[in-house]
Write a protein that holds these residues in place. Structure first.
Motif, PDB file in Angstrom:
ATOM      1  N   GLU A 163      82.623  56.068  46.813  1.00 35.73           N
ATOM      2  CA  GLU A 163      82.048  57.170  48.082  1.00 35.73           C
ATOM      3  C   GLU A 163      83.262  56.001  49.455  1.00 35.73           C
ATOM      4  O   GLU A 163      83.304  56.691  50.678  1.00 35.73           O
ATOM      5  N   ASP A 164      82.893  54.403  49.345  1.00 36.83           N
ATOM      6  CA  ASP A 164      83.002  53.616  50.580  1.00 36.83           C
ATOM      7  C   ASP A 164      84.181  53.420  50.174  1.00 36.83           C
ATOM      8  O   ASP A 164      84.947  52.523  51.337  1.00 36.83           O
ATOM      9  N   PHE A 165      85.304  53.929  49.550  1.00 43.19           N
ATOM     10  CA  PHE A 165      86.685  53.595  49.386  1.00 43.19           C
ATOM     11  C   PHE A 165      87.429  54.722  49.209  1.00 43.19           C
ATOM     12  O   PHE A 165      87.835  55.288  48.521  1.00 43.19           O
ATOM     13  N   LYS A 166      86.972  55.664  50.120  1.00 43.24           N
ATOM     14  CA  LYS A 166      87.639  56.931  50.654  1.00 43.24           C
ATOM     15  C   LYS A 166      89.283  57.099  50.501  1.00 43.24           C
ATOM     16  O   LYS A 166      90.416  57.846  50.547  1.00 43.24           O
TER      17      LYS A 166
END
Length: 426
Positions: free
Chosen positions: A398-401
């Motif tokens: 989620e933190d690397f979209k």
């Protein structure tokens, strides 16, 4: 380069930079003492003591056709060979000196054979020519930083006639660029202290070189600064970092990319050194080549044949391994340049138009992160065989979209030297 006939400077430089990988050959009398090409300077050897190598020189196994086939098998596209090194010995048949191969037991113009052999294999041909000359009586000796007799008091009053030396070496360069057909590269070596620029008659020399060979590429070692917004006319076409790869692509004062070529030895010497077994591995060479291309540079890799005219077996084996890798992955090298992306933590990128090549050196844990490429990749393939590499976003990313992820099915890379993934961008 040998297969092109290009008129303007931009195009001929593009051919040079597209080639990316070349062979350097350092060979001469110094292959007999076998302690490197600087042996005469390092050991302060007198002309009389060095003369024995001239009378002994007889490379009975010299076969440049074998050298050319090796260079081609290694994936090299051009070659530069010493015509005269600092010791003044000429491998070509010059009418301006007796200190040449045709007057040795070899009785051959070794440069003529070299040119013909490498042309036959379709490789571009270059000449190395040293501006220094420790054999010529008019070249400064006493007090010169590099001359073998720099500390010898017997040479203190021998000033020589440097203008006569300049005329001598200009004449030799004219011979080289007149007697051997089309030459693609001339590689001068080197300037130092006050021995630079117009001290060599550089402007006059460059003008004549370009008159004789309009399509030739010239290196930067006559002097001058290629990084200036308006370089001196003798600054050359490309710069030549030696035994080092620049930390980033080289640019001029205006921020425009300038061509460069890292010149690197396979072991620790340019000329043959029988005791030097400190050879770089094929993996190191492949990764150095990738690094150069990723920074918009070329790599020219040196071999030092022995006194018999044989390239050392260690060099041959390394070059063949590099060539095998290039046969599978050459599309990520030839015609490629630095990419639009910064260096990733797992390796390097090279790029050609919409094709981005991920050179993965370290597997790491989990999928390989492609920073900033989410939604920008049309397909990913293992370059060596065209097999699909899946691009899947992990459930917990989620933190690397903005990132894409390459998913390998095993914990090890397909090629431990350098696994190359072709990324076709949308």
């Amino acid at each position: 380069m040998a297969n092109y006939n290009l008129e303007n400077s931009k195009d001929k430089l593009k051919v040079f930079t597209d080639a990316r990988f070349g062979m350097f050959i350092h060979w001469g009398l110094y292959s007999i003492p076998a302690r490197g090409e600087w042996v005469r300077s390092n050991e302060r050897i007198t002309a009389d003591d060095y003369e024995k190598f001239f009378y002994e020189f007889n490379p009975v196994n010299y076969n440049p056709k074998e050298w050319a086939k090796l260079a081609k098998e290694a994936g090299m596209k051009y070659v530069v060979m010493t015509t005269k090194h600092h010791d003044g010995f000429c491998l070509f048949d010059s009418k301006y000196t007796d200190y040449k191969a045709t007057n040795t037991l070899a009785k051959r113009d070794l440069i003529k054979e070299y040119v013909e052999a490498f042309r036959e294999e379709g490789l571009a041909v270059g000449f190395y020519y040293s501006l220094l000359d420790w054999h010529h009586e008019d070249f400064p000796a006493y007090g010169d930083r590099h001359h073998p007799m720099r500390d010898n008091e017997n040479f203190k009053e021998n000033k020589g006639n440097f203008n006569r030396y300049i005329e001598y070496f200009h004449n030799q360069v004219e011979e080289l660029l007149t007697n051997y057909g089309k030459i693609d590269i001339i590689w001068f070596d080197f300037s130092y202290d006050n021995m630079t620029g117009e001290k060599w008659g550089a402007s006059k020399l460059i003008k004549r070189v370009r008159e004789l060979q309009p399509h030739i590429i010239i290196n930067n070692r006559l002097g001058g600064n290629l990084k200036k917004s308006i370089p001196d006319d003798y600054a050359g076409d490309f710069t030549t970092p030696e035994q080092i790869i620049p930390p980033e692509a080289l640019v001029n004062e205006k921020g425009a990319l300038i061509p460069w070529e890292a010149c690197i030895t396979l072991n620790d010497h340019w000329g043959y050194c029988s005791q030097d077994k400190n050879y770089k591995s094929s993996e190191e060479i492949i990764r150095a080549l990738v690094e150069c291309v990723s920074k918009n540079g070329n790599l020219i890799l040196n071999v030092g044949p022995n006194a018999k005219g044989e390239i050392p077996e260690e060099s041959i084996n390394i070059l063949k391994e590099v060539g095998h890798w290039l046969k599978q992955n050459g599309h990520s090298i030839y015609g490629c340049t630095k990419s639009i992306l910064d260096k990733p933590e797992w390796g390097r990128y090279t790029q050609k138009d919409k094709y981005l090549y991920a050179h993965i050196f370290q597997r790491g844990v989990g999928p390989v992160n492609l920073r900033g490429l989410s939604g920008k990749i049309k397909r990913a393939r293992l370059l060596c065989d065209g097999s699909e590499i899946s691009i899947e976003t992990p459930w917990n990313a989620e933190d690397f979209k903005k990132d894409a992820f390459l998913n390998f099915k095993s914990a090890s890379l397909p090629d431990k030297k350098d696994t190359v993934i072709l990324l076709e961008l949308k």
